[in-house]
Scaffold this motif. Structure first.
Motif, PDB file in Angstrom:
ATOM      1  N   GLY A 196       0.853  -1.158  -0.055  1.00 25.79           N
ATOM      2  CA  GLY A 196      -0.006  -0.029  -0.078  1.00 25.79           C
ATOM      3  C   GLY A 196       0.742   1.438   0.071  1.00 25.79           C
ATOM      4  O   GLY A 196       1.871   1.379   0.704  1.00 25.79           O
ATOM      5  N   VAL A 197       0.389   2.087  -0.642  1.00 27.23           N
ATOM      6  CA  VAL A 197       0.994   3.710  -0.606  1.00 27.23           C
ATOM      7  C   VAL A 197       0.435   4.277   0.440  1.00 27.23           C
ATOM      8  O   VAL A 197      -0.560   4.805   0.520  1.00 27.23           O
ATOM      9  CB  VAL A 197       0.927   4.371  -2.049  1.00 27.23           C
ATOM     10  CG1 VAL A 197       1.771   5.436  -2.185  1.00 27.23           C
ATOM     11  CG2 VAL A 197       1.359   3.381  -3.344  1.00 27.23           C
ATOM     12  N   CYS A 198       1.344   4.645   1.569  1.00 28.46           N
ATOM     13  CA  CYS A 198       0.761   5.211   2.852  1.00 28.46           C
ATOM     14  C   CYS A 198       1.490   6.692   2.946  1.00 28.46           C
ATOM     15  O   CYS A 198       2.536   6.978   2.532  1.00 28.46           O
ATOM     16  CB  CYS A 198       1.237   4.176   3.738  1.00 28.46           C
ATOM     17  SG  CYS A 198       0.653   5.059   5.411  1.00 28.46           S
ATOM     18  N   HIS A 199       0.721   7.306   3.704  1.00 28.62           N
ATOM     19  CA  HIS A 199       1.194   8.723   3.793  1.00 28.62           C
ATOM     20  C   HIS A 199       2.407   8.991   4.647  1.00 28.62           C
ATOM     21  O   HIS A 199       3.194   9.895   4.681  1.00 28.62           O
ATOM     22  CB  HIS A 199       0.082   9.676   4.557  1.00 28.62           C
ATOM     23  CG  HIS A 199       0.289  11.257   4.606  1.00 28.62           C
ATOM     24  ND1 HIS A 199       1.073  11.486   5.400  1.00 28.62           N
ATOM     25  CD2 HIS A 199      -0.101  12.150   3.777  1.00 28.62           C
ATOM     26  CE1 HIS A 199       1.085  13.100   5.154  1.00 28.62           C
ATOM     27  NE2 HIS A 199       0.362  13.175   4.351  1.00 28.62           N
ATOM     28  N   SER A 200       2.794   7.894   5.747  1.00 29.08           N
ATOM     29  CA  SER A 200       3.653   7.800   6.440  1.00 29.08           C
ATOM     30  C   SER A 200       5.180   7.939   5.440  1.00 29.08           C
ATOM     31  O   SER A 200       5.984   8.245   5.823  1.00 29.08           O
ATOM     32  CB  SER A 200       3.975   6.601   7.296  1.00 29.08           C
ATOM     33  OG  SER A 200       2.699   6.716   8.133  1.00 29.08           O
ATOM     34  N   ASP A 201       4.970   7.142   4.083  1.00 27.46           N
ATOM     35  CA  ASP A 201       6.149   6.967   3.312  1.00 27.46           C
ATOM     36  C   ASP A 201       6.496   8.511   2.791  1.00 27.46           C
ATOM     37  O   ASP A 201       7.660   8.939   2.767  1.00 27.46           O
ATOM     38  CB  ASP A 201       5.796   6.031   2.446  1.00 27.46           C
ATOM     39  CG  ASP A 201       5.920   4.898   2.649  1.00 27.46           C
ATOM     40  OD1 ASP A 201       7.047   4.313   3.296  1.00 27.46           O
ATOM     41  OD2 ASP A 201       5.051   4.080   2.414  1.00 27.46           O
ATOM     42  N   LEU A 202       5.291   9.218   2.486  1.00 30.50           N
ATOM     43  CA  LEU A 202       5.294  10.503   2.161  1.00 30.50           C
ATOM     44  C   LEU A 202       5.993  11.372   3.223  1.00 30.50           C
ATOM     45  O   LEU A 202       7.066  12.396   2.923  1.00 30.50           O
ATOM     46  CB  LEU A 202       4.077  11.293   1.979  1.00 30.50           C
ATOM     47  CG  LEU A 202       3.921  12.678   1.314  1.00 30.50           C
ATOM     48  CD1 LEU A 202       4.667  12.654  -0.123  1.00 30.50           C
ATOM     49  CD2 LEU A 202       2.467  13.154   1.136  1.00 30.50           C
TER      50      LEU A 202
END
Length: 366
Positions: free
Chosen positions: A39-45
């Motif tokens: 999943g593409v998560c905001h934490s990676d941002l």
């Protein structure tokens, strides 16, 4: 060494690079996993823009699931061929937080994020962004970072259990402790917010208000369990009070991490209500309250890390909800993408478009 493709963050503030990396075989206490989905998560941002700090260059991605390819010496709880969920914040079981049963606050949870785990083709050392480096075709992680996929949960969708669902469900059930009949307002209709909406419905909330900056997310929110939808504005708190008998929500769950949203969530709760902050904000995001209002309103404001969840205990509970049809992981996903599409998924996230983008590594199924 095996060559695999991965999304590498070369430096904070730099764009991601989709490139080949050299991945070693698992050593003692390690597991090699072939990713099915991430999943593409905001934490990676938050890692990309420096809100959260880890050593770089790094392979990002922390919400994933896949199949065990190989195990190192001493690994006994999983074997090659097993489906596993990646656990980006494993607990050590020894620190004071773990001794208190607060495994989500483990002092050693992110120790592995500083290690070198792979190299680029040019020989540059790479770090795992949040322990597990899920934005790659394969990864090598500590054995404590993998948990068996519960029966009845599709492998690709199981990726969402690794962050969005544990965080959103835990925020409602563990941190806010929503009770049957209470009213709940969820701020931010991304992956975590959609999971929180489903959790509020599972908890038996009477009124579930979803709040987001765009009207386009109303259908998503209602599908997840929202009974009301509010487009964020200066009048948001007033609108929520009107939807909750003039009192305000019993519970507000803030999934954005901005000072203005946290303040609005607080203002939206009733006297004696509870506000749980899930979103990760920057250190410059300052929230202010005056002493009189803290006394007068009697509200509670609390933080929430990883949904205050214990993955080993909570994954079987979530699986039970999935098998019973109470929790639908597919409603969180608004886009299936390939590895090379991750930068675009982050652009959509910043623009407030969609729910969860799910990277599917089996291109034939896209």
């Amino acid at each position: 060494m095996t060559v695999v493709r991965a999304a590498v963050l070369p430096a904070v503030g730099s764009p991601l690079e989709i490139t080949e990396i050299d991945l070693p075989e698992p050593g003692p206490g390690q597991v090699r996993v072939r990713l099915a989905a991430a999943g593409v998560c905001h934490s990676d941002l938050s890692l990309m823009n420096g809100t959260l700090r880890v050593p770089v260059p790094a392979v990002l991605g922390h919400e994933g699931a896949g199949t065990v390819v190989a195990t190192g010496e001493g690994v006994t709880h999983v074997a090659p061929g097993d489906g596993v969920v990646l656990n980006w914040a494993p607990s050590c079981g020894r620190c004071p937080a773990c001794a208190r049963g607060e495994v989500w606050l483990c002092a050693d949870a992110l120790t592995g994020a500083g290690a070198v785990y792979a190299r680029t083709a040019a020989g540059t050392d790479l770090h795992p962004g949040l322990n597990v480096a899920a934005f790659a075709e394969e990864t090598v992680v500590a054995a404590s970072c993998v948990l068996p996929v519960p029966d009845g949960v599709p492998l690709a969708e199981a990726a969402l259990l690794g962050c969005a669902v544990l965080t959103g469900y835990g925020a409602v059930h563990h941190a806010a402790q929503v009770r049957e009949g209470e009213s709940v307002a969820v701020f931010g209709v991304g992956g975590v917010g959609l999971a929180a909406l489903q959790a509020a419905r599972i908890a038996g909330a009477s009124t579930v208000v979803a709040v987001d900056v765009t009207p386009e997310k109303e259908t998503l929110a209602r599908r997840a369990g929202a009974t009301e939808y509010v487009v964020a504005s200066p009048a948001t708190a007033k609108e929520i009070r009107a939807l909750t008998g003039g009192q305000g929500a019993d519970v507000a769950v803030e999934c954005v991490g901005r000072a203005t949203t946290i303040r609005t969530a607080w203002d939206s709760t009733r006297r004696g209500g509870r506000t749980t902050v899930v979103g990760i904000g920057g250190k410059d995001e300052q929230v202010t309250f005056n002493a009189l209002e803290i006394f007068h309103w009697g509200r509670t404001l609390s933080g929430c890390v990883y949904g205050n969840s214990d993955p080993e205990k909570d994954l079987p509970v979530l699986a039970g909800h999935i098998r019973a049809g109470r929790l639908d992981l597919s409603t969180l996903v608004t886009e299936h993408i390939g590895l090379e599409d991750i930068p675009g998924a982050f652009e959509n996230m910043v623009a407030g478009r969609g729910g969860r983008a799910l990277v599917r590594f089996d291109q034939a199924e896209l």
